[in-house]
Scaffold this motif. Sequence first.
Motif, mmCIF file in Angstrom:
data_model
loop_
_atom_site.group_PDB
_atom_site.id
_atom_site.type_symbol
_atom_site.label_atom_id
_atom_site.label_comp_id
_atom_site.label_asym_id
_atom_site.label_seq_id
_atom_site.Cartn_x
_atom_site.Cartn_y
_atom_site.Cartn_z
ATOM 1 N N ARG A 36 -7.425 3.120 -5.968
ATOM 2 C CA ARG A 36 -8.124 3.470 -4.729
ATOM 3 C C ARG A 36 -9.222 2.463 -4.413
ATOM 4 O O ARG A 36 -9.405 2.071 -3.260
ATOM 5 C CB ARG A 36 -8.710 4.882 -4.839
ATOM 6 C CG ARG A 36 -7.668 5.990 -4.696
ATOM 7 C CD ARG A 36 -8.305 7.351 -4.850
ATOM 8 N NE ARG A 36 -7.313 8.419 -4.680
ATOM 9 C CZ ARG A 36 -7.538 9.691 -4.966
ATOM 10 N NH1 ARG A 36 -8.719 10.059 -5.451
ATOM 11 N NH2 ARG A 36 -6.598 10.594 -4.774
ATOM 12 N N GLU A 37 -9.962 2.050 -5.420
ATOM 13 C CA GLU A 37 -11.034 1.087 -5.191
ATOM 14 C C GLU A 37 -10.488 -0.272 -4.786
ATOM 15 O O GLU A 37 -11.099 -0.967 -3.970
ATOM 16 C CB GLU A 37 -11.909 0.971 -6.436
ATOM 17 C CG GLU A 37 -12.765 2.203 -6.690
ATOM 18 C CD GLU A 37 -13.668 2.042 -7.891
ATOM 19 O OE1 GLU A 37 -13.578 0.995 -8.566
ATOM 20 O OE2 GLU A 37 -14.451 2.958 -8.166
ATOM 21 N N LEU B 39 0.345 6.733 -6.864
ATOM 22 C CA LEU B 39 -0.761 7.649 -7.161
ATOM 23 C C LEU B 39 -0.306 9.101 -7.065
ATOM 24 O O LEU B 39 -0.709 9.946 -7.879
ATOM 25 C CB LEU B 39 -1.926 7.395 -6.204
ATOM 26 C CG LEU B 39 -2.670 6.083 -6.379
ATOM 27 C CD1 LEU B 39 -3.854 6.012 -5.417
ATOM 28 C CD2 LEU B 39 -3.175 5.931 -7.811
ATOM 29 N N ARG C 30 0.811 -1.220 0.000
ATOM 30 C CA ARG C 30 0.000 0.000 0.000
ATOM 31 C C ARG C 30 0.849 1.277 0.000
ATOM 32 O O ARG C 30 0.527 2.223 -0.740
ATOM 33 C CB ARG C 30 -0.954 -0.012 1.186
ATOM 34 C CG ARG C 30 -1.869 1.203 1.190
ATOM 35 C CD ARG C 30 -3.043 1.036 2.109
ATOM 36 N NE ARG C 30 -4.013 2.098 1.889
ATOM 37 C CZ ARG C 30 -5.305 1.961 2.015
ATOM 38 N NH1 ARG C 30 -5.816 0.788 2.340
ATOM 39 N NH2 ARG C 30 -6.137 2.972 1.799
ATOM 40 N N ASP D 35 0.495 4.283 -2.748
ATOM 41 C CA ASP D 35 0.240 5.688 -2.418
ATOM 42 C C ASP D 35 1.250 6.599 -3.118
ATOM 43 O O ASP D 35 0.882 7.651 -3.660
ATOM 44 C CB ASP D 35 0.308 5.895 -0.903
ATOM 45 C CG ASP D 35 -0.871 5.268 -0.174
ATOM 46 O OD1 ASP D 35 -1.938 5.107 -0.810
ATOM 47 O OD2 ASP D 35 -0.733 4.935 1.018
ATOM 48 N N TYR E 100 -16.124 2.059 -1.699
ATOM 49 C CA TYR E 100 -16.606 2.621 -2.960
ATOM 50 C C TYR E 100 -17.753 1.811 -3.565
ATOM 51 O O TYR E 100 -18.139 2.048 -4.706
ATOM 52 C CB TYR E 100 -15.450 2.691 -3.957
ATOM 53 C CG TYR E 100 -14.345 3.623 -3.503
ATOM 54 C CD1 TYR E 100 -14.440 4.985 -3.713
ATOM 55 C CD2 TYR E 100 -13.225 3.135 -2.843
ATOM 56 C CE1 TYR E 100 -13.444 5.846 -3.289
ATOM 57 C CE2 TYR E 100 -12.209 3.985 -2.414
ATOM 58 C CZ TYR E 100 -12.329 5.338 -2.647
ATOM 59 O OH TYR E 100 -11.343 6.191 -2.214
ATOM 60 N N THR F 66 -5.943 6.096 -10.990
ATOM 61 C CA THR F 66 -6.200 6.516 -9.610
ATOM 62 C C THR F 66 -7.471 5.878 -9.074
ATOM 63 O O THR F 66 -7.502 5.357 -7.952
ATOM 64 C CB THR F 66 -6.317 8.049 -9.532
ATOM 65 O OG1 THR F 66 -5.108 8.638 -10.016
ATOM 66 C CG2 THR F 66 -6.565 8.510 -8.106
#
Length: 635
Positions: free
Chosen positions: A507-508, A478, A471, A475, A515, A503
Amino acid sequence: MNFFEHQAAARRNASWLVLLFALAVAGIVIAVDLAVWLVFASADPVPGETGAMLVFTSLLTLGVIGLGSLYRIATLRGGGESVALQMGGVAVPEHSSDFHLRRLRNVVEEIAIASGVPMPKLYVLEHEAAINAFAAGYAPSDAVVAVTRGALERLNRDELQGVIAHEFSHVLNGDMRLNIRLMGVLFGILMLAIIGRKVLELGRGRDKNAGAILIAALIAMIVGYIGLFFGRLIKAGVSRSRERLADASAVQFTRQTTGLAGALKKIGGIDEGSKLSHRGDAEEISHMLFGDGVGLRSWFATHPPLLERIRVLEPGFTSDQLARLRLQWHALPPNGLDEDVQMGFAGARTMPSLPPSATEQTVTPAGVVAQVAQPGADDYRAADVIAAHLPEELRALAAQRDRVVPLLLALLLDTQPVVADKQGDEIAARMGKTAAVEARTLQQDAVGSLHPVLRLPLASLAFPVLRRRPRPELDVFLDTVNAMVYADGNVSLFEYCLARLLTVHVRESLDPSRYARFGRRKLSGVHREVTTLLTVVAQCGNTDAETARQAFLAGMLRVLPDQPLSYVPRTDGVLALDDVWVPLDALEPLAKEALVEGITATISHDRRINVAEAELLRTICSVLHCPLPPLLGQQ
């Protein structure tokens, strides 16, 4: 029923599920209260004590159900992957010497390209000899497709394609989201039965003074099976009609019935059928499976009868024919790879060339809307061509965890050296000079000359590997992607939208349950955002101000015909879109249908669209979760 109508129906089903859940909870609470009342009434309690006890037990029952549902929903926050792992799934590696796994990956890649969604993660239920499969997840970006080892070994390529196309229809039409929520909700109404059974198991042979506790546990288990009754009834009601639609979608996709029908015949003809050996877990996900994994009948059946499903595809098929196949396959079980050789799939095939970049097609807004998430046989053939023309070097990079990030960054690098230099500085500042050099080298050597129609499919194939990165690295990725967009004001709309698409997908995938929402906003509430999007699209596609204005008006007439139609060019270009995506993605499904028509009308206001414009349209639609097949105007 098109994609947007499917989405609207899925949203209505979600509301219907809430009502059915409330009725099930009410039935359980009433049953518990009745049992408590019978016990206390016979004990001649103090006046008023029975009422207080009934209130207490009602609240306790509601608490147990609510906490059970919340707990199960929390365990499913990981999305489709958590379901696959629960079922004992084993991840399919990007590179494998197992021909069954390579064939599975090839089929899924082609269908992902054809449908315009990110490549899902693949799992195999290695210890399941039955023929079955399921798709799970909250959204396409965290989707998982799992198949049994029996399906890989028994099905030929056509049949496997039919099964995977069936599962992709659940990915595309919002069924996955409802399915995974159904798992969480129904777990709560089974909690009393689970607690009662566990207490009885632990209490056997214990202190005889625990008799009262065991009686209470027995009552809880019996009452809890009311929850099981309602749970199975809800799953059956939600699932059966969607399985029929998924069969129809798979046929529309592949344009042939023999593959799907053949898979269903083999389920009915081999000894293992479709029933999974881990029945406890299969019960919980029975509404997700391609075939009946448990064996429930009548009201509780999650799938239409097998013979009925086959007859829809082959009307003349009889039970006697199925019985003959059963005898034949009992003596010599089917082998999918041998059948592939007989059908000619094992040899090399000649692939047609890709359309020239300057090729134009005649499209209509209504025609594009009809294609959203509804791929057909031409789209599958186009995906086959696209997959064949993707350079092997780039496909290999897309499958490598340490090379996938530079590859995706290379897709975002501008063709103008001055802009690319600034973007390279942003990469170096965040990820190091080595990553910047590698991305620039890839852009100059291979990615920059890539045919426009290959860019989105390449990003789609790279996505499952990308989302396996830690992760913190994602980050940083992105942050780098967004910095590249803002590195210079001269950013193309396609590059901007591709960055936005990456992006959204990342994120999803990091927090899928967050989401997982069906949109509810109306077009009247996003007037400013619609105007901004169509203005920017018109500006980017037309250098002449008057032509851009006409393109803008063509789109607005489709989306908001009753609103004042004023065209005011944006000086901030594509950066004006930063604030429009979240409100527009929150539109209700039928409002998105009108929006897609408007975007199409703006891009193709002359009724023709070239390859670059088509890819721009596909990218924008993907950001709005309305996936388009690779070639427009095919249906």
